[in-house]
Motif scaffolding. Structure first.
Motif, mmCIF file in Angstrom:
data_model
loop_
_atom_site.group_PDB
_atom_site.id
_atom_site.type_symbol
_atom_site.label_atom_id
_atom_site.label_comp_id
_atom_site.label_asym_id
_atom_site.label_seq_id
_atom_site.Cartn_x
_atom_site.Cartn_y
_atom_site.Cartn_z
ATOM 1 N N ASN A 48 -18.550 42.497 -58.270
ATOM 2 C CA ASN A 48 -18.788 41.942 -59.603
ATOM 3 C C ASN A 48 -18.041 40.617 -59.685
ATOM 4 O OD1 ASN A 48 -20.280 44.119 -60.636
ATOM 5 N ND2 ASN A 48 -18.435 45.241 -61.092
ATOM 6 N N ASP A 49 -18.768 39.550 -59.918
ATOM 7 C CA ASP A 49 -18.157 38.240 -60.045
ATOM 8 C C ASP A 49 -18.284 37.763 -61.481
ATOM 9 O OD1 ASP A 49 -17.575 38.043 -57.294
ATOM 10 O OD2 ASP A 49 -19.629 37.405 -56.884
ATOM 11 N N GLY A 50 -17.177 37.326 -62.039
ATOM 12 C CA GLY A 50 -17.201 36.873 -63.423
ATOM 13 C C GLY A 50 -16.819 35.422 -63.598
ATOM 14 N N PHE A 108 -19.480 42.467 -67.758
ATOM 15 C CA PHE A 108 -20.081 43.667 -68.324
ATOM 16 C C PHE A 108 -20.901 44.328 -67.228
ATOM 17 C CE2 PHE A 108 -19.474 40.973 -72.056
ATOM 18 C CZ PHE A 108 -18.764 41.849 -72.861
ATOM 19 N N ASP A 109 -20.380 45.425 -66.701
ATOM 20 C CA ASP A 109 -21.028 46.144 -65.607
ATOM 21 C C ASP A 109 -21.782 47.318 -66.192
ATOM 22 O OD1 ASP A 109 -21.809 47.260 -63.253
ATOM 23 O OD2 ASP A 109 -19.819 47.841 -62.607
ATOM 24 N N ARG A 110 -23.077 47.171 -66.319
ATOM 25 C CA ARG A 110 -23.897 48.200 -66.958
ATOM 26 C C ARG A 110 -24.453 49.221 -65.978
ATOM 27 N NH1 ARG A 110 -25.940 43.529 -70.394
ATOM 28 N NH2 ARG A 110 -24.663 43.718 -72.244
ATOM 29 N N ASP A 111 -24.004 49.167 -64.718
ATOM 30 C CA ASP A 111 -24.476 50.145 -63.736
ATOM 31 C C ASP A 111 -23.986 51.534 -64.109
ATOM 32 O OD1 ASP A 111 -25.581 48.108 -62.345
ATOM 33 O OD2 ASP A 111 -24.032 48.005 -60.821
ATOM 34 N N VAL A 112 -24.865 52.506 -63.964
ATOM 35 C CA VAL A 112 -24.470 53.892 -64.191
ATOM 36 C C VAL A 112 -23.847 54.450 -62.931
ATOM 37 C CG1 VAL A 112 -25.334 56.195 -64.752
ATOM 38 C CG2 VAL A 112 -26.307 54.190 -65.888
ATOM 39 N N VAL A 113 -24.341 54.007 -61.783
ATOM 40 C CA VAL A 113 -23.844 54.506 -60.509
ATOM 41 C C VAL A 113 -23.144 53.361 -59.777
ATOM 42 C CG1 VAL A 113 -24.484 55.501 -58.290
ATOM 43 C CG2 VAL A 113 -25.732 56.160 -60.346
#
Length: 68
Positions: free
Chosen positions: A37-39, A58-63
């Motif tokens: 994840n790069d912000g 904002f990491d919306r991954d479930v897995v």
């Protein structure tokens, strides 16, 4: 830097999921996982300054990827 030469085959880079095999091969349990994840992004040019920044991803991954 890694440089490998086999006659006409040239390898300039070996990463985490790379392999060089010759002959009869069986690859058991060959796995690689990565999540990034790069912000911030990137700054280009000359004499740039980045100071006192706040970065939110904002990491919306479930897995997600977990090492076992």
């Amino acid at each position: 830097m890694v440089k490998i030469w086999f006659q006409d085959l040239q390898v300039n880079s070996v990463s985490n999921s790379s392999g060089i095999f010759s002959g009869d091969n069986i690859h058991l349990n060959w796995k690689h996982s990565r999540k990034t994840n790069d912000g911030f992004g990137s700054i280009q040019g000359n004499s740039n300054i980045s100071k006192g920044n706040v970065h939110i991803v904002f990491d919306r991954d479930v897995v997600d990827v977990f090492k076992k």
